[in-house]
Design a protein around this motif. Structure first.
Motif, short mmCIF file in Angstrom:
data_model
loop_
_atom_site.label_atom_id
_atom_site.label_comp_id
_atom_site.label_asym_id
_atom_site.label_seq_id
_atom_site.Cartn_x
_atom_site.Cartn_y
_atom_site.Cartn_z
N LYS A 74 -8.71 55.24 -10.15
CA LYS A 74 -8.75 54.49 -11.41
C LYS A 74 -9.30 53.09 -11.16
O LYS A 74 -8.88 52.40 -10.23
CB LYS A 74 -7.34 54.38 -12.01
N SER A 75 -10.21 52.68 -12.04
CA SER A 75 -10.80 51.35 -11.90
C SER A 75 -11.31 50.87 -13.25
O SER A 75 -11.34 51.61 -14.23
CB SER A 75 -11.95 51.38 -10.89
N HIS A 76 -11.69 49.59 -13.29
CA HIS A 76 -12.40 49.02 -14.42
C HIS A 76 -13.85 48.83 -13.98
O HIS A 76 -14.10 48.50 -12.81
CB HIS A 76 -11.81 47.66 -14.82
N GLY A 77 -14.78 49.04 -14.90
CA GLY A 77 -16.18 48.92 -14.52
C GLY A 77 -16.98 48.09 -15.49
O GLY A 77 -16.65 47.99 -16.68
N MET A 78 -18.06 47.51 -15.00
CA MET A 78 -19.00 46.80 -15.87
C MET A 78 -20.36 46.73 -15.20
O MET A 78 -20.48 46.78 -13.96
CB MET A 78 -18.50 45.40 -16.24
N HIS A 79 -21.38 46.64 -16.02
CA HIS A 79 -22.75 46.49 -15.53
C HIS A 79 -23.12 45.01 -15.58
O HIS A 79 -22.87 44.35 -16.60
CB HIS A 79 -23.72 47.29 -16.40
N ALA A 80 -23.71 44.51 -14.51
CA ALA A 80 -24.13 43.11 -14.46
C ALA A 80 -25.66 43.05 -14.52
O ALA A 80 -26.34 43.51 -13.61
CB ALA A 80 -23.62 42.44 -13.18
N TYR A 81 -26.18 42.50 -15.63
CA TYR A 81 -27.61 42.29 -15.74
C TYR A 81 -28.01 41.11 -14.87
O TYR A 81 -29.09 41.09 -14.27
CB TYR A 81 -27.99 42.00 -17.18
N ARG A 82 -27.15 40.13 -14.85
CA ARG A 82 -27.39 38.92 -14.08
C ARG A 82 -26.06 38.30 -13.72
O ARG A 82 -25.15 38.24 -14.55
CB ARG A 82 -28.22 37.94 -14.92
N LEU A 83 -25.93 37.86 -12.48
CA LEU A 83 -24.74 37.13 -12.03
C LEU A 83 -25.18 35.92 -11.25
O LEU A 83 -26.05 36.03 -10.37
CB LEU A 83 -23.85 38.00 -11.13
N THR A 84 -24.62 34.77 -11.56
CA THR A 84 -24.85 33.63 -10.69
C THR A 84 -24.00 33.83 -9.44
O THR A 84 -22.99 34.54 -9.46
CB THR A 84 -24.45 32.31 -11.37
N CYS A 85 -24.40 33.22 -8.35
CA CYS A 85 -23.64 33.36 -7.09
C CYS A 85 -22.24 32.78 -7.24
O CYS A 85 -21.28 33.31 -6.67
CB CYS A 85 -24.40 32.69 -5.96
N ASP A 86 -22.10 31.72 -8.03
CA ASP A 86 -20.78 31.13 -8.26
C ASP A 86 -19.87 32.09 -9.02
O ASP A 86 -18.70 32.22 -8.70
CB ASP A 86 -20.92 29.82 -9.03
N ASP A 87 -20.43 32.75 -10.03
CA ASP A 87 -19.62 33.69 -10.82
C ASP A 87 -19.20 34.89 -9.99
O ASP A 87 -18.08 35.39 -10.11
CB ASP A 87 -20.40 34.15 -12.07
N TYR A 88 -20.10 35.38 -9.14
CA TYR A 88 -19.72 36.54 -8.32
C TYR A 88 -18.65 36.16 -7.30
O TYR A 88 -17.76 36.95 -6.99
CB TYR A 88 -20.93 37.15 -7.62
N GLN A 89 -18.71 34.93 -6.78
CA GLN A 89 -17.65 34.47 -5.89
C GLN A 89 -16.31 34.46 -6.62
O GLN A 89 -15.28 34.87 -6.08
CB GLN A 89 -17.97 33.06 -5.37
N GLU A 90 -16.32 34.00 -7.88
CA GLU A 90 -15.10 34.03 -8.70
C GLU A 90 -14.61 35.46 -8.90
O GLU A 90 -13.41 35.73 -8.84
CB GLU A 90 -15.38 33.39 -10.07
N LEU A 91 -15.53 36.38 -9.14
CA LEU A 91 -15.15 37.77 -9.41
C LEU A 91 -14.54 38.45 -8.19
O LEU A 91 -13.54 39.16 -8.30
CB LEU A 91 -16.37 38.56 -9.91
N ILE A 92 -15.14 38.27 -7.01
CA ILE A 92 -14.58 38.94 -5.84
C ILE A 92 -13.24 38.32 -5.45
O ILE A 92 -12.40 38.97 -4.82
CB ILE A 92 -15.55 38.96 -4.63
N ASP A 93 -13.02 37.07 -5.87
CA ASP A 93 -11.71 36.45 -5.64
C ASP A 93 -10.68 36.91 -6.67
O ASP A 93 -9.54 36.45 -6.66
CB ASP A 93 -11.83 34.91 -5.68
N ARG A 94 -11.08 37.82 -7.54
CA ARG A 94 -10.16 38.47 -8.47
C ARG A 94 -10.18 39.99 -8.28
O ARG A 94 -9.76 40.74 -9.17
CB ARG A 94 -10.52 38.12 -9.91
N GLY A 95 -10.70 40.44 -7.13
CA GLY A 95 -10.62 41.87 -6.79
C GLY A 95 -11.81 42.71 -7.20
O GLY A 95 -11.77 43.94 -7.06
N TRP A 96 -12.87 42.09 -7.72
CA TRP A 96 -14.08 42.85 -8.08
C TRP A 96 -14.98 43.02 -6.86
O TRP A 96 -14.96 42.23 -5.94
CB TRP A 96 -14.85 42.11 -9.17
N ARG A 97 -15.79 44.09 -6.90
CA ARG A 97 -16.82 44.32 -5.89
C ARG A 97 -18.03 44.90 -6.60
O ARG A 97 -17.91 45.44 -7.71
CB ARG A 97 -16.37 45.32 -4.81
N ARG A 98 -19.18 44.78 -5.98
CA ARG A 98 -20.38 45.35 -6.59
C ARG A 98 -20.99 46.45 -5.73
O ARG A 98 -20.86 46.46 -4.51
CB ARG A 98 -21.43 44.26 -6.83
N CYS A 99 -21.68 47.37 -6.40
CA CYS A 99 -22.50 48.39 -5.75
C CYS A 99 -23.80 48.40 -6.54
O CYS A 99 -23.85 48.94 -7.65
CB CYS A 99 -21.81 49.75 -5.80
#
Length: 490
Positions: free
Chosen positions: A26-51
């Motif tokens: 079970k997970s939550h998902g979303m598509h990222a058209y664009r991510l700033t590096c700062d925003d992705y750092q925030e996201l992985i610090d909340r348990g998100w990862r990208r593929c």
């Protein structure tokens, strides 16, 4: 001004790559058209990862195998005996061009490797299964058109920061006999010398040099650091290993794409026994990234973004580490290598090289001192290897603070696979999104229209997917919810 654009998919259910259960991951998902590096750092610090461009966050409280984000403080990292053995093995191979006899015997006899020698790739995601992407397709968004909105959004799209760390007879005669016995026994059974001391004595006797007596007062030899083991190669070495850091959008990446793709196919077939993917699937998984290459005055020399860390041995590509370089970390995405060189434990060697990269960058950018290793899955024994690196921390899935990975934490996870981790029962998420923050969430209606949720309701008279927007905002946190553009589907 660049801006992040995401489309939230909601709850996702799929087959688990760790316990191989069906419809239990079970997970939550979303598509990222664009991510700033700062925003992705925030996201992985909340348990998100990208593929690729797909981002996912495990629902740890209900999923079959809870996944805890794990990171290592590269500046506090200490080498283990196993790490040193792997580094010496590589250095010996480069210097002499020979494998260690014990490894040749082990492979010839078909013996299994020990836990220390197994090429498990500590700190990388070589064993992590690729998440199953949802069937639904993202909306068609013209990102370049949306970028033109950014300059007009500074006042409408706030970017708040959070300080978001004896006997009979004569006693005298009896004592004399006792001492004589002890002396006799000591002479008959002298203490055994260590092999190193014996070799030293033989060598000095051969040279006619006086025997140097061991001294307990000598200064202890300073322990070799990771950089000492990775010192510059010698011109007389039998083999030469060169590392190249290649941005995924560069001409150099495109030039070396045939070699990296062939290496990936070989790795998938031999190591994971999976059918080879086509070139498009490879690029979607390991080249596509929602982050643009970003350079600033205070950025490291290579800038921020997504890279392939290539390992070239005598001009042949033998390994690739897929990494994201972010404002606070180097995040490992994937690692693959040539199975013909498994005897070098390239997975673990690669993680040590990436830690060295963090240490090097930190000399210029002190804030960038962490090495993110993906997810630590304690309930899956084969995935516990990531916890072997010293100075490692797990992310609390409820308060999003970092907790040292200690034996006490492991014991708790042995009892119950899902844990809050933060020992402070009163602690709360300092980046929590509350319902009153909803009006500040920015909605992207189309490529030319971006409004706050409050303005959207006033203009249309409808609340839209209010519950979905709140769920998404709580998952990404208040900072990202107010800074990223949410693709509105209503």
């Amino acid at each position: 001004m660049s801006v992040s654009i995401v489309q939230y998919y909601g709850d996702q259910t799929s087959k688990c790559g760790y316990c191989t259960g069906t419809d239990c991951s079970k997970s939550h998902g979303m598509h990222a058209y664009r991510l700033t590096c700062d925003d992705y750092q925030e996201l992985i610090d909340r348990g998100w990862r990208r593929c690729g461009n797909y981002c996912y966050k495990p629902q740890n409280d209900i999923t079959c195998c809870p996944c805890y984000t794990i990171k290592c403080d590269a500046l506090e990292f200490k080498l283990t005996k196993s790490n040193k053995r792997i580094l010496r093995r590589m250095n010996k191979f480069l210097r002499d061009g020979k494998r260690e006899p014990s490894e040749q015997q082990q492979q010839t006899a078909g013996e299994s490797k020990t836990a220390d020698d197994a090429d498990v790739g500590v700190g990388v995601n070589a064993s992590d299964p690729q998440p199953q992407l949802p069937d639904k397709k993202p909306s068609v968004i013209n990102v370049e058109q949306v970028e033109s909105l950014a300059a007009e959004m500074k006042s409408a799209c706030p970017a708040p920061g959070l300080d978001v760390t004896a006997g009979k007879g004569d006693p005298a005669a009896s004592l004399s006999v006792s001492n004589k016995c002890k002396t006799l026994i000591s002479n008959l059974n002298p203490p055994r010398k260590k092999a190193k001391q014996m070799r030293l004595e033989r060598r000095q006797a051969k040279l006619g040099a006086p025997l140097e007596q061991p001294s307990h007062t000598k200064t202890l030899k300073q322990e070799k650091s990771l950089k000492d083991f990775l010192a510059a190669p010698c011109e007389t070495d039998k083999h030469h290993l060169k590392l190249r850091l290649v941005n995924v959008n560069s001409d150099e990446f495109r030039r070396t794409l045939p070699q990296s793709f062939e290496l990936y196919k070989k790795y998938q077939i031999v190591i994971h026994h999976d059918p080879p993917k086509n070139l498009m699937a490879y690029k979607d998984h390991l080249q596509q990234s929602p982050m643009k290459h970003q350079t600033t005055e205070d950025a490291p020399d290579m800038g921020y973004g997504s890279f392939h860390h290539q390992y070239w041995l005598d001009g042949k590509l033998i390994a690739v580490g897929v990494i994201d370089i972010l404002p606070g970390s180097v995040s490992s995405v994937y690692f693959f290598y040539d199975p013909d060189y498994s005897f070098l434990s390239l997975g673990t060697y690669g993680s040590l090289r990436e830690i060295d990269l963090v240490q090097t960058i930190a000399e210029r950018v002190p804030a960038l001192k962490y090495y993110y290793m993906g997810f630590y899955i304690h309930s899956c024994p084969k995935m516990r290897y990531k916890g072997k690196l010293s100075a490692s921390y797990l992310l609390c899935p409820e308060t999003y603070v970092w907790v040292p990975l200690t034996d006490a934490v492991r014991s708790k996870l042995d009892v119950e696979k899902y844990q809050r981790l933060n020992p402070d029962a009163t602690a709360k998420d300092v980046n929590e999104f509350l319902n009153q923050h909803l009006n500040d969430v920015m909605l992207l209606l189309d490529a030319k229209t971006c409004v706050s949720y409050n303005s959207f309701v006033q203009l249309t008279g409808v609340v839209g997917d209010r519950d979905v927007i709140i769920e998404y905002s709580k998952l990404v946190g208040r900072v990202c919810a107010q800074r990223m553009l949410f693709v509105n589907m209503s």
